[in-house]
Design an enzyme around this catalytic site. Structure first.
Site, PDB file in Angstrom:
ATOM      1  N   THR A   1      -1.671  -1.863   3.989  1.00 60.09           N
ATOM      2  CA  THR A   1      -2.736  -0.903   4.308  1.00 60.09           C
ATOM      3  C   THR A   1      -2.920  -0.885   5.820  1.00 60.09           C
ATOM      4  O   THR A   1      -2.572  -1.852   6.498  1.00 60.09           O
ATOM      5  CB  THR A   1      -4.067  -1.313   3.659  1.00 60.09           C
ATOM      6  N   GLU A  25      -3.005   2.320  -1.774  1.00 58.93           N
ATOM      7  CA  GLU A  25      -3.140   1.608  -3.054  1.00 58.93           C
ATOM      8  C   GLU A  25      -2.849   2.504  -4.257  1.00 58.93           C
ATOM      9  O   GLU A  25      -2.841   2.040  -5.399  1.00 58.93           O
ATOM     10  CB  GLU A  25      -4.569   1.048  -3.192  1.00 58.93           C
TER      11      GLU A  25
HETATM   12  P1  AMP Z   1      -4.337   5.279   3.652  1.00 56.66           P
HETATM   13  O1  AMP Z   1      -4.359   4.187   2.686  1.00 56.66           O
HETATM   14  O2  AMP Z   1      -4.052   4.831   5.058  1.00 56.66           O
HETATM   15  O3  AMP Z   1      -3.442   6.378   3.224  1.00 56.66           O
HETATM   16  O4  AMP Z   1      -5.828   5.867   3.738  1.00 56.66           O
HETATM   17  C1  AMP Z   1      -6.503   6.303   2.584  1.00 56.66           C
HETATM   18  C2  AMP Z   1      -7.843   6.902   2.951  1.00 56.66           C
HETATM   19  O5  AMP Z   1      -7.670   8.083   3.736  1.00 56.66           O
HETATM   20  C3  AMP Z   1      -8.633   7.372   1.750  1.00 56.66           C
HETATM   21  O6  AMP Z   1      -9.302   6.335   1.105  1.00 56.66           O
HETATM   22  C4  AMP Z   1      -9.584   8.371   2.399  1.00 56.66           C
HETATM   23  O7  AMP Z   1     -10.691   7.738   3.001  1.00 56.66           O
HETATM   24  C5  AMP Z   1      -8.747   8.996   3.489  1.00 56.66           C
HETATM   25  N1  AMP Z   1      -8.207  10.272   3.033  1.00 56.66           N
HETATM   26  C6  AMP Z   1      -6.994  10.520   2.503  1.00 56.66           C
HETATM   27  N2  AMP Z   1      -6.855  11.832   2.238  1.00 56.66           N
HETATM   28  C7  AMP Z   1      -8.012  12.433   2.586  1.00 56.66           C
HETATM   29  C8  AMP Z   1      -8.510  13.775   2.538  1.00 56.66           C
HETATM   30  N3  AMP Z   1      -7.773  14.790   2.110  1.00 56.66           N
HETATM   31  N4  AMP Z   1      -9.766  13.996   2.956  1.00 56.66           N
HETATM   32  C9  AMP Z   1     -10.540  12.991   3.429  1.00 56.66           C
HETATM   33  N5  AMP Z   1     -10.132  11.713   3.508  1.00 56.66           N
HETATM   34  C10 AMP Z   1      -8.886  11.434   3.094  1.00 56.66           C
END
Ligand code: AMP
Length: 539
Positions: A186, A331
């Site tokens: 992550t 995740e």
């Molecule tokens: P990651 O694990 O680095 O891909 O980050 C995941 C997080 O990115 C999610 O839990 C959200 O908080 C944020 N996220 C992903 N897609 C979106 C979206 N379309 N709109 C708002 N937040 C998003």
């Protein structure tokens, strides 16, 4: 009574063999680090993946060994996806945008045996090499001529030399489908990064359901250009989907400027783009300034952060491209919801449709979603109640790598996001639970404020954080990067926002900055700003 059907294992080697049989001539095109265009077929790619598999055996790699890659979107990385996982070892993609200490922590935690490195990242790996003792050797993803002559790394090898004399035939092992296939950490904005260990089964099921017609809609007539990196969450499953459905793959390497992407879209007739919103800001600026319409593109998948309404509208009206707004996380393999064109939208007024498209869409089949309150009680899908967004499905984590504890709460995974779900199933992210601004007992969504602000013609990017306030506990302040195309000052932004958000949501201050801090996966990094400006309204 059990059914009488085969227990055929879902394996990554299986989709490669399927691709060889059904779409051997489908192209994989790479804009290489050196700047040239490399082009070959799925069949040639799979032959090289098999040469690699033979070479891995000679290096003494066994099932379950973890092999790190620090590489961009390019054909050699694609071969590693299949050559490594196919043999039962584990592809561990490392993010080159991480700080050296994080890279060191991750390589040691994963116990990577070998590292495959794109040449530009050699200095980063050299800088941590004294502290990553498990790594037995380093393989540079280049040909003999490009090999560095003076690296401090021990046991340095050349990828092309490594695979050159190997046979292009390989008998893939018949693994259990629950065998680990890849590992991704992550982004870890707080604390140490945590590993998510995907299996062959979770990877295949995710690629399968994410590409269904009601989701990404990938087929052999699709030409996909993922700007989303292959070093993060398996590029949203695209490399596997390409093999599964025979779509043409176009890999941009380091060339992700608006100009470079435009040229690649035009020369390769790209139909589907995929990436985080910041990449598209640059593409839209470039095409606007040069009066270019991306005629072949019909869908732009945007995820990782919320897609602003202005972006949805511009892609539709200037490029005739539907912005496919998606949400997910490391995740979750990563996709959980998608706002695909659906029957609700047929005949709908465009402005009304854009409003709907700002939501993160409906759960895709394969991922169940629900919202709960702090006690875990399920909240209604009424579009207004908001709570912790929980997920469940075959592509979703059960526990973090090397942890004995479950990551679940009553069988569901808490995403750390706060959202609403409407009666017809549209999920809307309100905020990260740690970013939501709690003011006088009410909540303000920083994301909503940011998205509204970027609709202002002079604003390129906006970031909202909550800071201490003597009366209201917390109040929002906004940071703005101007686009220097239209006039833009505090007063005009407040006026612009006034009819878009409630009066008590308006930021208490607006601060202009040259750029905003982004994390290793392109997300706004709010922690530093929140800390630096903590007392901004207390003076
Ligand atoms: P990651 O694990 O680095 O891909 O980050 C995941 C997080 O990115 C999610 O839990 C959200 O908080 C944020 N996220 C992903 N897609 C979106 C979206 N379309 N709109 C708002 N937040 C998003």
């Amino acid at each position: 009574m059990l059914g009488n059907m085969m227990q055929d294992q879902l394996l990554i080697s299986g989709i490669l063999e399927h691709a060889i049989q059904t779409n051997p001539n489908t192209e994989i095109v790479s804009h290489t680090i050196e700047g040239s265009i490399h082009r070959y077929s799925i069949l040639e790619s799979s032959k090289r993946a098999k040469k690699l598999a033979n070479a891995l055996k000679k290096l003494g790699i066994k099932e379950g060994d973890i092999l790190g890659t620090m590489a961009l979107n390019g054909y050699r990385h694609y071969e590693l996806y299949f050559g490594i996982s196919g043999t039962g070892s584990i592809l561990h993609t490392l993010n080159p945008r991480l700080f050296p200490e994080q890279v060191e922590y991750i390589v040691n935690h994963a116990e990577d045996k070998f590292l495959f490195i794109d040449l530009p990242f050699l200095p980063l790996i050299e800088s941590v090499s004294d502290n990553i003792q498990n790594v037995e050797g380093f393989i540079i993803l280049c040909d003999k001529e490009s090999m560095p002559s003076d690296s401090k790394l021990k046991n340095l090898m050349c990828y092309e030399e490594l695979i050159d004399n190997e046979s292009d035939e390989f008998q893939w092992p018949e693994l259990d489908e629950n065998t680990a296939s890849s590992l991704c950490y992550t982004s870890g904005t707080t604390g140490n990064p945590k590993g998510v260990l995907y299996s062959h089964r979770s990877t295949i099921l995710h690629a399968w359901y994410a590409c269904a017609a009601n989701a990404m809609n990938v087929s052999s007539t699709t030409v996909i250009l993922p700007v989303v990196p292959m070093f993060h969450v398996n590029a949203w499953g695209i490399p596997y989907a390409v093999a599964m459905f025979g779509a043409k793959l176009v890999l941009p390497g380091p060339h992700t400027s608006g100009e470079a992407i435009t040229k690649l879209v035009q020369s390769e007739k790209v139909t589907n783009l995929m990436g985080v919103p910041t990449v598209w800001l640059d593409l839209l600026n470039y095409t606007r300034e040069n009066n270019i319409s991306l005629d072949t593109v019909n869908s732009v998948l945007v995820g990782g952060s919320a897609a602003p309404r202005a972006m949805i509208k511009e892609f539709q009206e200037k490029h005739d491209a539907f912005l496919l707004h998606g949400w997910g996380m490391t995740e979750m393999s990563p996709l959980g919801t998608l706002n695909a064109y659906n029957s609700d939208m047929q005949g709908m007024d465009l402005e009304e449709r854009y409003d709907i498209q700002t939501s993160q869409g409906k759960a895709i089949y394969g991922c169940q979603i629900k919202i709960v309150d702090d006690e875990g009680k399920t909240l209604p899908n009424d579009g207004e109640s908001f709570g912790r967004l929980m997920v469940k499905g075959a592509g979703i984590i059960e526990r973090y790598f090397k942890s004995d504890e479950t990551a679940l709460e009553n069988g569901w995974f808490d995403t750390g996001d706060v959202s609403t779900i409407s009666i017809d199933g549209y999920m809307r992210i309100v905020d990260r639970s740690k970013d939501v601004i709690k003011t006088g007992g009410e909540w303000i969504s920083s994301i909503d404020l940011e998205n509204s602000a970027v609709g202002h013609p002079g604003v390129s990017e906006a970031c909202v954080v909550g800071v201490l306030h003597p009366k209201w506990d917390e109040r929002p302040i906004m940071f703005v990067v101007k686009n220097n195309q239209e006039d833009c000052d505090k007063g005009s932004i407040i006026e612009y926002l006034s009819d878009k958000v409630a009066k008590w949501w308006l930021p208490d201050d607006i601060i202009f900055v040259d750029e905003l801090p982004h994390g290793a996966t392109g997300k706004l990094l709010k922690t530093g700003l929140r800390e630096e400006y903590k007392n901004h309204l207390m003076k």
